[in-house]
Design a protein around this motif. Structure first.
Motif, PDB file in Angstrom:
ATOM      1  N   LEU A   1      15.818   9.827   7.281  1.00 48.96           N
ATOM      2  CA  LEU A   1      15.909   8.625   6.442  1.00 48.96           C
ATOM      3  C   LEU A   1      17.316   8.035   6.465  1.00 48.96           C
ATOM      4  CD1 LEU A   1      13.825   9.615   3.273  1.00 48.96           C
ATOM      5  CD2 LEU A   1      13.091   8.296   5.263  1.00 48.96           C
ATOM      6  N   ALA A   2      18.342   8.902   6.398  1.00 48.08           N
ATOM      7  CA  ALA A   2      19.721   8.407   6.375  1.00 48.08           C
ATOM      8  C   ALA A   2      20.093   7.752   7.699  1.00 48.08           C
ATOM      9  CB  ALA A   2      20.676   9.562   6.063  1.00 48.08           C
ATOM     10  N   SER A   3      19.660   8.354   8.824  1.00 48.13           N
ATOM     11  CA  SER A   3      20.002   7.770  10.122  1.00 48.13           C
ATOM     12  C   SER A   3      19.336   6.408  10.309  1.00 48.13           C
ATOM     13  CB  SER A   3      19.582   8.728  11.241  1.00 48.13           C
ATOM     14  OG  SER A   3      18.167   8.932  11.223  1.00 48.13           O
ATOM     15  N   GLU A   4      18.064   6.284   9.899  1.00 47.29           N
ATOM     16  CA  GLU A   4      17.394   4.995  10.018  1.00 47.29           C
ATOM     17  C   GLU A   4      18.056   3.939   9.138  1.00 47.29           C
ATOM     18  OE1 GLU A   4      14.896   5.982  12.979  1.00 47.29           O
ATOM     19  OE2 GLU A   4      15.012   4.036  12.000  1.00 47.29           O
ATOM     20  N   ARG A   5      18.457   4.350   7.953  1.00 47.64           N
ATOM     21  CA  ARG A   5      19.112   3.375   7.052  1.00 47.64           C
ATOM     22  C   ARG A   5      20.466   2.945   7.614  1.00 47.64           C
ATOM     23  NH1 ARG A   5      18.286   2.004   1.692  1.00 47.64           N
ATOM     24  NH2 ARG A   5      20.101   1.147   0.602  1.00 47.64           N
TER      25      ARG A   5
ATOM     26  N   VAL B   1      11.360   2.936  -0.845  1.00 45.12           N
ATOM     27  CA  VAL B   1      12.575   2.807  -1.655  1.00 45.12           C
ATOM     28  C   VAL B   1      13.817   2.704  -0.783  1.00 45.12           C
ATOM     29  CG1 VAL B   1      14.021   4.032  -3.307  1.00 45.12           C
ATOM     30  CG2 VAL B   1      11.583   3.915  -3.677  1.00 45.12           C
ATOM     31  N   SER B   2      13.881   3.432   0.321  1.00 47.60           N
ATOM     32  CA  SER B   2      15.123   3.558   1.078  1.00 47.60           C
ATOM     33  C   SER B   2      15.162   2.765   2.370  1.00 47.60           C
ATOM     34  CB  SER B   2      15.373   5.036   1.417  1.00 47.60           C
ATOM     35  OG  SER B   2      14.306   5.542   2.217  1.00 47.60           O
ATOM     36  N   GLN B   3      14.052   2.177   2.835  1.00 48.56           N
ATOM     37  CA  GLN B   3      14.030   1.544   4.136  1.00 48.56           C
ATOM     38  C   GLN B   3      13.554   0.096   3.998  1.00 48.56           C
ATOM     39  OE1 GLN B   3      15.298   3.228   6.574  1.00 48.56           O
ATOM     40  NE2 GLN B   3      15.423   5.124   5.378  1.00 48.56           N
ATOM     41  N   PRO B   4      13.855  -0.739   5.018  1.00 43.13           N
ATOM     42  CA  PRO B   4      13.343  -2.116   5.017  1.00 43.13           C
ATOM     43  C   PRO B   4      11.821  -2.117   5.131  1.00 43.13           C
ATOM     44  CG  PRO B   4      14.389  -1.616   7.105  1.00 43.13           C
ATOM     45  CD  PRO B   4      14.720  -0.487   6.194  1.00 43.13           C
ATOM     46  N   GLU B   5      11.199  -3.138   4.558  1.00 42.47           N
ATOM     47  CA  GLU B   5       9.751  -3.118   4.418  1.00 42.47           C
ATOM     48  C   GLU B   5       9.025  -3.260   5.749  1.00 42.47           C
ATOM     49  OE1 GLU B   5       8.430  -5.476   1.302  1.00 42.47           O
ATOM     50  OE2 GLU B   5       6.326  -5.201   1.710  1.00 42.47           O
ATOM     51  N   GLU B   6       9.645  -3.970   6.710  1.00 42.88           N
ATOM     52  CA  GLU B   6       8.948  -4.135   7.972  1.00 42.88           C
ATOM     53  C   GLU B   6       8.861  -2.842   8.778  1.00 42.88           C
ATOM     54  OE1 GLU B   6      11.427  -5.854   6.877  1.00 42.88           O
ATOM     55  OE2 GLU B   6      13.099  -6.035   8.280  1.00 42.88           O
ATOM     56  N   TYR B   7       9.677  -1.836   8.428  1.00 42.67           N
ATOM     57  CA  TYR B   7       9.638  -0.559   9.149  1.00 42.67           C
ATOM     58  C   TYR B   7       9.141   0.577   8.277  1.00 42.67           C
ATOM     59  CZ  TYR B   7      12.831  -3.235  12.106  1.00 42.67           C
ATOM     60  OH  TYR B   7      13.416  -4.193  12.869  1.00 42.67           O
ATOM     61  N   VAL B   8       8.568   0.296   7.117  1.00 38.13           N
ATOM     62  CA  VAL B   8       8.214   1.360   6.183  1.00 38.13           C
ATOM     63  C   VAL B   8       7.116   2.252   6.762  1.00 38.13           C
ATOM     64  CG1 VAL B   8       7.076   1.782   3.964  1.00 38.13           C
ATOM     65  CG2 VAL B   8       8.978   0.178   4.113  1.00 38.13           C
ATOM     66  N   GLU B   9       6.074   1.652   7.283  1.00 38.26           N
ATOM     67  CA  GLU B   9       4.951   2.453   7.763  1.00 38.26           C
ATOM     68  C   GLU B   9       5.327   3.291   8.974  1.00 38.26           C
ATOM     69  OE1 GLU B   9       1.621  -0.881   6.433  1.00 38.26           O
ATOM     70  OE2 GLU B   9       1.853  -0.309   8.516  1.00 38.26           O
ATOM     71  N   GLN B  10       6.083   2.704   9.904  1.00 33.60           N
ATOM     72  CA  GLN B  10       6.497   3.462  11.095  1.00 33.60           C
ATOM     73  C   GLN B  10       7.386   4.640  10.708  1.00 33.60           C
ATOM     74  OE1 GLN B  10       8.479   1.016  13.929  1.00 33.60           O
ATOM     75  NE2 GLN B  10       9.163   2.711  15.199  1.00 33.60           N
ATOM     76  N   ILE B  11       8.350   4.388   9.788  1.00 33.74           N
ATOM     77  CA  ILE B  11       9.265   5.456   9.377  1.00 33.74           C
ATOM     78  C   ILE B  11       8.525   6.518   8.570  1.00 33.74           C
ATOM     79  CG2 ILE B  11      11.285   5.917   7.919  1.00 33.74           C
ATOM     80  CD1 ILE B  11      12.368   3.183   8.723  1.00 33.74           C
ATOM     81  N   ALA B  12       7.529   6.094   7.777  1.00 31.15           N
ATOM     82  CA  ALA B  12       6.781   7.063   6.976  1.00 31.15           C
ATOM     83  C   ALA B  12       5.983   8.016   7.866  1.00 31.15           C
ATOM     84  CB  ALA B  12       5.855   6.320   6.004  1.00 31.15           C
TER      85      ALA B  12
END
Length: 1388
Positions: free
Chosen positions: A1246-1250, A1213-1224
């Motif tokens: 999550l806020a810093s990555e966004r 919901v909060s991050q770009p899709e190409e980085y979703v798995e890494q951020i998760a």
């Protein structure tokens, strides 16, 4: 006429309660109720918020009752009024209860003999010889008239102490006057002689009826009228309205005094008071000026004074046409204002014509002839009217300029039109009239531009830059031009270009805003001076005292019975009456002889010849025997006169009156004969002109008819050709349709063949794509592990680099400090080595300061090098490097405050010289006395302005302006620090007009005035008045004219510069702060913000509990911080001080390794105050906000899997899709490592990555931002999170509560499963177990992606997807890998 219906209600009168507030304006209420019929009476009661409306017929009242109960969405109650409720408040019908019985008895006899509605007329009195016989032959009509007169006189003798009682007495006096006027008709118009701005009767009537305007109230009161401020109210003319009496009409002097009061006190209220109600102000002035025009018409005044009054009324309506153009229609109606203006101009045309026939030339006729032309530019008939004017008026500049506007408007030459408008020769009032043509002309101009630049092809659309449209249509701002074109259906794209498509026909007209730059900037005077058309007259109304017809005891004065006390010259008589009050005389007894009665009757008739009422007068023969003379100021009782005495007095008075009427009749006949002769001459002239005009009109009509006939023939031919073309086109279209049908059938056959081939090809491609995706997913997993290791390594390296850079920065700071200290010591040593022996007695501080001894060192160098010095040239000041000249850099160095050591300072000064002969001398002295080229080693001179250079650490810009030479621009004076105005005594009158444009253009409020005065005269400061200029600091420096004026002038300039320089404040030092945008976002919303939130969580139990239980609360805290930072970034800073652009060349460039100054204006980024740049930063922060996080559910799965699934959903919901798995994956580690701390660390990640992704994706972002430190402290840096309440509070549901919510029964097996789930939550998991569970969650996620395409669809049907995945888990093998489908990125 229909018969009235019986009953207890009056079916022609309506009672309205709970009326809207707009109905407090009688004009609005009358306009609303007048739509349903003819209004007979209208009574407004503001205190009760009710009104009574009377119509002419019952049908009109019934229609108003059914349809008139709603006004602009506000409903109010309406009902029929009772018969006891009168339609209007007729106070004149009130009488004393004792007198009412006598009046009723008399009226019963009247109705038996006379019909209702006929006026009472007195029969003429018999001649004196038949007085004895007339006693028995007196008609009944005279007895009734005398009885009515006696009743009115009894009311007039009553004492009056309240406003209502005074009104009843004055109304009885006026009725008595009208009763006597009906017996003797006067020819001609009534000439008023009321000396007040408002008649006395109207003042007391409006006071007790509470109809007093806010501008007429006494100070500190909301109901009592101020008799000195009261102005006569306008009343509409109606058939039942009585003819006004002379004392109810103001004379010409009173009308001028009324207009003077309006121009001095009222008309400037709209400009002086910011919170003034424009609606109340406009309706008040409009009502009072209409009253003045009505009285001019009633008295048939036609003089230069009356023309001047009507011209001032017209100027007021012209001013309102531009001043209130943006007002709400309920406040100001432009059409009604144009109608009133047209009436004023029509009246002026007739007055100009009549006075020209009398040989009188009006001085302002040319001006208003030009206004008449400008008001009728859309109608070409005004050209005939101009042709009838004299030659001098036809060629006057005003009419010629108006004709130029007409030609530009007829040709739709909008460029020429607005050029003429902005010309200095176009006056302010002319520009106000031309405002009505702006919208129409701009619409026509937009049509022309669309036709000129439209693309020739149908499928292409052309566009023009918005700046070009703004310049062509003479808009001041691009936003105003964008609103205009969008109102008519044109679009403005993101590139700032107007798409030239078809314009739409709008139902509502475009609302024009106030035209400050085009129109209102031309007004350099007050509103009162503009309306007056000349300097304002003296305030004569201050010395005027309103008339009072009552004495100190509340009784009507004897001289006021006939209203003669208001005539000119009656002031002395009123003072005598105050000193010696008169009392009613007692009549003689009936037993006196006829010889004694005759002299008394003659004396009474002599007094009644001047006063045709029975005014009680005291006879000169003393008191009647039997009564003692009363004391001064007392009262006496009067016996009624006998009927024989009254008849004799009436006979004598009638004879005297007839003689006077015959003399007046003869004089009137002579005047009528002369007037008829003059009228015949004028009619002959008029008939000649009318015949000539009719001949010209007929000739033009014949020409138009011929031209119309030719046009009709041409149109008929064109119609025939068009019909033939249409038939030919229809035949072509029929053939084309047949061809298209054949082509379509062929295409259908080819389409079927291609469809089968595409099916086979798609099947093969889909199979290859599925295999390729499997390979890509495997490679992507490997890259995720590699990137995770690289990120950890990179973070460690960055921490080490930051620590090393911090240590190097500290070393640079200390090395720089050592170098500065060493350089200062070397300079001091050099100075001490170069000092001669003669400097031994100087102070140590003066020797150390290099700038103070610069002049002395220059003389020493000249002496050592042996350069000759011409002392004669040096003393006269001709040497360009003379030390006798005033060095402004040295003066500013001593006075300007120093922000920090070694920093450069900047100052901008404006010198204003008068345009007179004294200005030339002062200009010469300044050129010879000011040092224009500094001699310091670091001096730097730049071309431009009067003086512009840098020396002694001071950047200086001096602009010199002469009055009357408009060779300067407003942009050159912008952001000045001080103004020095030089003037002579003769220039002080126009000094305020000279300073106003300078202060407006420079935005400077510090002024120093140098006034040159003769040596024999002492200058007084009381002669100057600078109210209304907005001066903050001001000081006057007198300059005595003498032989050494130059030295004195330089001394005063030195003092003035010191005064202005000491007042300079470092406004930006503590108010503004500059920082890089990236540092502004990450520094305020990064680790520092969450450090404060964690500290608050430790201190506050509510925040700690919410952050541990609800992750959405943490996200809301972060979004609230972003919103507060948006308020700081989006604040309007246009009113803050700015750095002059011409001094930017002297700004010292920063070193590469030096930090950016945060509070110095010279280093602020150019354009930092523009709203567009700040809006982009606000939009960047808006995109940095976190969306709403999904809820954490653990139903049907283990808590670990549910938590991993929830983290993955949050990342999607909060991050770009190409980085979703890494951020998760990283978020799961953070969440497991900080279980006791809650969700703050998780939301921080999550806020810093966004924010990092948003900053990377943003293009052309401003480099720096400037904000107010006060706003940052109050809005963002405070402890706002202690009072924050999240709009989306949630409580995490435990497995037990979830079972209860879903209605599960607590079976033993289920209780064991719940216990196992709780136990699993309490166990600590290792890294491998977490990774395995994360991979299982990812596999489930890929399986769900086969059924969805966007994140939005996933969020809408999240529960349905879970059920579908659950059913698939039971059927499919858990270890099998699904074939996922790439999900389209929706992150923007």
């Amino acid at each position: 006429m229909a018969e009235p219906r019986p009953g207890a209600y009056n079916y022609k009168t309506l009672l309205c309660t709970n009326i809207p507030e707009l109905f407090l304006d009688k004009y609005v209420a009358r306009s609303h109720f007048g739509r349903f019929g003819n209004l007979m009476n209208f009574v407004l009661r503001p205190r009760r918020m009710t009104c009574t409306v009377s119509y002419a017929t019952e049908e009109e009242a019934e229609r108003a009752l059914l349809e008139g109960g709603t006004f602009q969405g506000h409903q109010f109650e309406m009902s029929y009024a009772e018969n006891e409720t009168a339609p209007a408040q007729k106070t004149e019908e009130w009488v004393d209860p004792d007198v009412q019985a006598e009046l009723s008895a008399l009226q019963s006899g009247w109705r038996s003999e006379y019909t209702a509605g006929k006026s009472l007329k007195s029969t003429p009195n018999p001649p004196p010889v038949a007085a004895a016989n007339a006693k028995n032959a007196t008609p009944v009509v005279r007895e009734r008239a005398s009885a009515q007169v006696q009743d009115l006189e009894s009311v007039m003798r009553r004492p009056a102490h309240t406003s209502e009682e005074k009104y009843r007495v004055l109304d009885a006096r006026d009725k008595l006057l009208r009763l006597n006027q009906s017996q003797r008709k006067l020819a001609g118009a009534t000439q008023g002689h009321c000396p007040d701005m408002c008649p006395e009767k109207e003042r007391v009537l409006r006071e007790f009826q509470r109809q007093v305007a806010i501008y007429e109230l006494q100070p500190g009161s909301d109901e009592f009228i101020c008799h000195e401020r009261a102005l006569k109210q306008y009343s509409r003319s109606s058939a039942d309205q009585e003819t006004p009496l002379p004392h109810e009409l103001r004379n010409e002097a009173a009308l001028h005094m009324t207009m003077s009061y309006l121009m001095h006190e009222i008309m400037d209220i709209s400009e002086r008071r910011e919170n003034s109600n424009l609606g109340d102000w406009f309706h008040f002035v409009w009502d009072r000026t209409r009253s003045i025009r009505k009285e001019i018409t009633q008295q048939e005044l036609c003089s230069l004074g009356a023309v001047k009054l009507v011209e001032q009324c017209a100027r007021f309506h012209i001013h309102c046409a531009a001043r209130l153009v943006a007002a709400d229609p309920s406040v100001f109606d432009s059409k009604i204002n144009a109608e009133n203006l047209t009436k004023c101009l029509q009246t002026l045309k007739y007055m100009y014509h009549d006075l020209r026939l009398k040989g009188v030339q009006c001085p302002r006729e040319a001006e208003f002839r030009g206004y008449i032309v400008l008001l009728n530019l859309a109608d070409a008939n005004f050209l005939w009217d101009i042709g009838q004017l004299p030659a001098e008026l036809q060629s006057c500049p005003e009419v010629r300029q108006a004709i130029q506007f007409y030609l530009a408007l007829q040709d739709t030459n909008f460029v020429r039109f607005f050029q003429l408008l902005m010309d200095e020769e176009t006056s302010y009032l002319s520009a106000c009239i031309l405002v009505t043509y702006f919208t129409r002309l701009r619409v026509l101009a937009l049509h022309r531009l669309i036709q000129a630049y439209r693309s020739p092809r149908n499928n292409e659309v052309s566009s023009l830059p918005l700046t070009y449209i703004t310049d062509m249509l003479s808009f001041i701002y691009e936003q105003e031009a964008a609103d205009f074109v969008q109102h008519y259906g044109l679009e403005v794209n993101e590139a700032g270009r107007v798409v030239l498509s078809r314009m739409h026909a709008t139902e509502t007209e475009y609302k024009l805003p106030r035209q400050y730059e085009l129109v209102e900037m031309k007004r350099v005077k007050s509103v009162g001076e503009v309306v007056c058309g000349e300097p304002l007259p003296p305030k004569d109304y201050l010395n005027h005292r309103p008339h009072n017809s009552f004495n100190e005891h509340g009784l009507l004065k004897s001289v006021a019975w006939s209203a003669k006390d208001q005539l000119p010259g009656m002031q002395q008589q009123q003072q005598e009456e105050k000193a010696q009050p008169q009392f009613p005389a007692q009549p003689q007894s009936q037993s006196q002889s006829q010889t004694q009665l005759q002299p008394q009757a003659q004396q009474t008739a002599q007094s009644q010849s001047d006063n045709f009422f029975k005014v009680p007068m005291q006879p000169g023969g003393g008191m009647t025997p039997g009564f003692a003379a009363p004391a001064t100021g007392g009262f006496s009782f009067v016996l009624p006169k006998s009927r024989a005495q009254e008849q004799q007095e009436h006979a004598l008075a009638e004879m005297h009156r007839r003689a006077q009427e015959e003399a007046k009749h003869q004089a009137l006949q002579q005047a009528i004969a002369v007037a008829k002769q003059r009228e015949a001459e004028l009619m002959a002239i008029h008939k000649t002109k009318v015949a000539e005009a009719e001949r010209v009109r007929q000739q033009k009509q014949r020409e138009r008819q011929e031209q119309q006939r030719r046009q009709e023939e041409e149109q008929e031919r064109q119609r025939q050709r068009a019909l033939e073309k249409i038939q030919l086109e229809q035949e072509r279209q029929r053939q084309r349709a047949q061809m298209r049908l054949a082509e379509q059938q062929a295409k259908e056959a080819r389409k079927k063949t291609l469809t089968l081939e595409c099916y086979q090809q798609i099947f093969e491609e889909a199979l290859a794509e599925i295999c390729q995706r499997e390979v890509q997913l495997h490679r992507q997993t490997c890259r995720s592990y590699d990137s995770l290791v690289d990120s950890i390594t990179q973070r460690l390296v960055e921490e080490q680099m930051q620590q090393s850079m911090y240590e190097l920065g500290i070393m640079r700071v200390y090395i720089r400090r050592w170098r500065n200290y060493r350089r200062v010591q070397q300079q001091k040593d050099t100075l001490f080595n170069q000092l001669p022996l003669s400097f031994g007695a100087d102070a140590v501080d003066r020797l150390v300061n290099e700038r103070c001894v610069e002049d002395s060192l220059r003389l020493i160098r000249r002496y050592r090098l042996g350069e000759p010095c011409d002392y004669g040239k040096l003393l006269t000041g001709l040497d360009e490097q003379s030390w006798l000249k005033l060095d402004l850099w040295r003066v500013l160095d001593q006075c300007l405050p120093l922000a920090q050591p070694g920093a450069r300072r900047f100052y901008k000064l404006v010198l204003s010289l008068p345009g007179s002969r004294e200005g030339l001398q002062l200009n010469y002295d300044l050129d010879r006395g000011l040092l224009q080229q500094p001699q310091s080693p670091d001096a730097q001179i730049v071309a431009g302005g009067y003086i512009r250079g840098f020396a002694q650490g001071i950047g200086l810009s001096v602009l010199k302006i002469r009055d009357g030479h408009p060779d300067w621009k407003a942009a050159e004076l912008a952001h000045a620090n001080g103004i020095i105005c030089l003037a002579g005594l003769s220039d002080l009158r126009h000094l305020a007009q000279r300073l106003r444009p300078l202060m407006q253009a420079s935005h400077c409020q510090d002024v120093a005035l140098i006034v040159q005065h003769p040596a024999h005269r002492v200058f007084e400061h009381s002669e100057l008045d600078f109210q209304g200029l907005g001066v903050r600091r001001f000081k006057i420096f007198p300059l005595r004219h003498s032989a050494n004026s130059r030295q004195r002038l330089m001394a005063e300039v030195d003092a003035a510069v010191k005064f202005l320089a000491r007042g300079v404040e470092g406004e930006s030092a503590g108010q503004l702060h500059q920082v890089d945008v990236r540092e502004f976002v990450l520094g305020n919303l990064g680790a520092e913000l969450f450090r404060r939130l964690k500290y608050a969580s430790d201190q506050d139990r509510a925040i700690r509990r919410s952050s541990q239980r609800c992750p959405q609360f943490c996200a809301d805290l972060f979004n609230e911080a972003v919103r507060r930072l948006q308020m700081v970034a989006g604040e309007d800073v246009s009113d803050c001080p700015q750095f002059p652009e011409e001094l930017r060349v002297f700004v010292q460039p920063l070193a590469i390794d030096s930090p950016l100054p945060t509070n110095r204006l010279e280093y602020f980024e150019p354009g930092w105050q523009l709203p567009e740049k700040r809006h982009r930063i606000v939009q960047l922060l808006e995109r940095s906000k976190l969306p709403r996080l999904p809820e954490l559910r653990s139903v049907g799965t283990s808590p670990e899997e549910a938590q991993c699934q929830w983290v993955l959903d949050c990342a999607q919901v909060s991050q770009p899709e190409e980085y979703v798995e890494q951020i998760a994956l990283q978020a799961i580690k953070i969440l497991q490592a900080n279980e006791e701390a809650g969700y703050l660390n998780f939301v921080e990640y999550l806020a810093s990555e966004r924010m990092q992704f948003t900053l990377r994706e943003e293009k052309d972002l401003p480099r720096r931002i400037v904000y107010r430190t006060k706003t940052m402290r109050s809005r963002f840096l405070g402890a706002w999170y202690y009072e924050f309440q999240s709009p989306q509070m949630c409580e995490p549901a435990s497995p037990e509560t979830e079972c209860q919510e879903q209605g599960w029964e607590h079976s033993p097996v289920q209780e064991e499963q719940v216990a196992e789930a709780v136990a699993v939550e309490e166990e600590e998991l290792d890294f491998n177990e977490i990774m395995s569970k994360a991979e299982a969650v990812l596999s489930k996620c890929r399986r769900r992606q086969e059924e969805r395409h966007t994140l939005r669809d996933l969020n809408r049907s999240h529960k349905a997807k879970k059920k579908h995945n659950k059913s698939e888990n039971h059927t499919d093998d858990a270890e099998s890998k699904p074939k996922p489908k790439r999900m389209r990125s929706t992150f923007k």
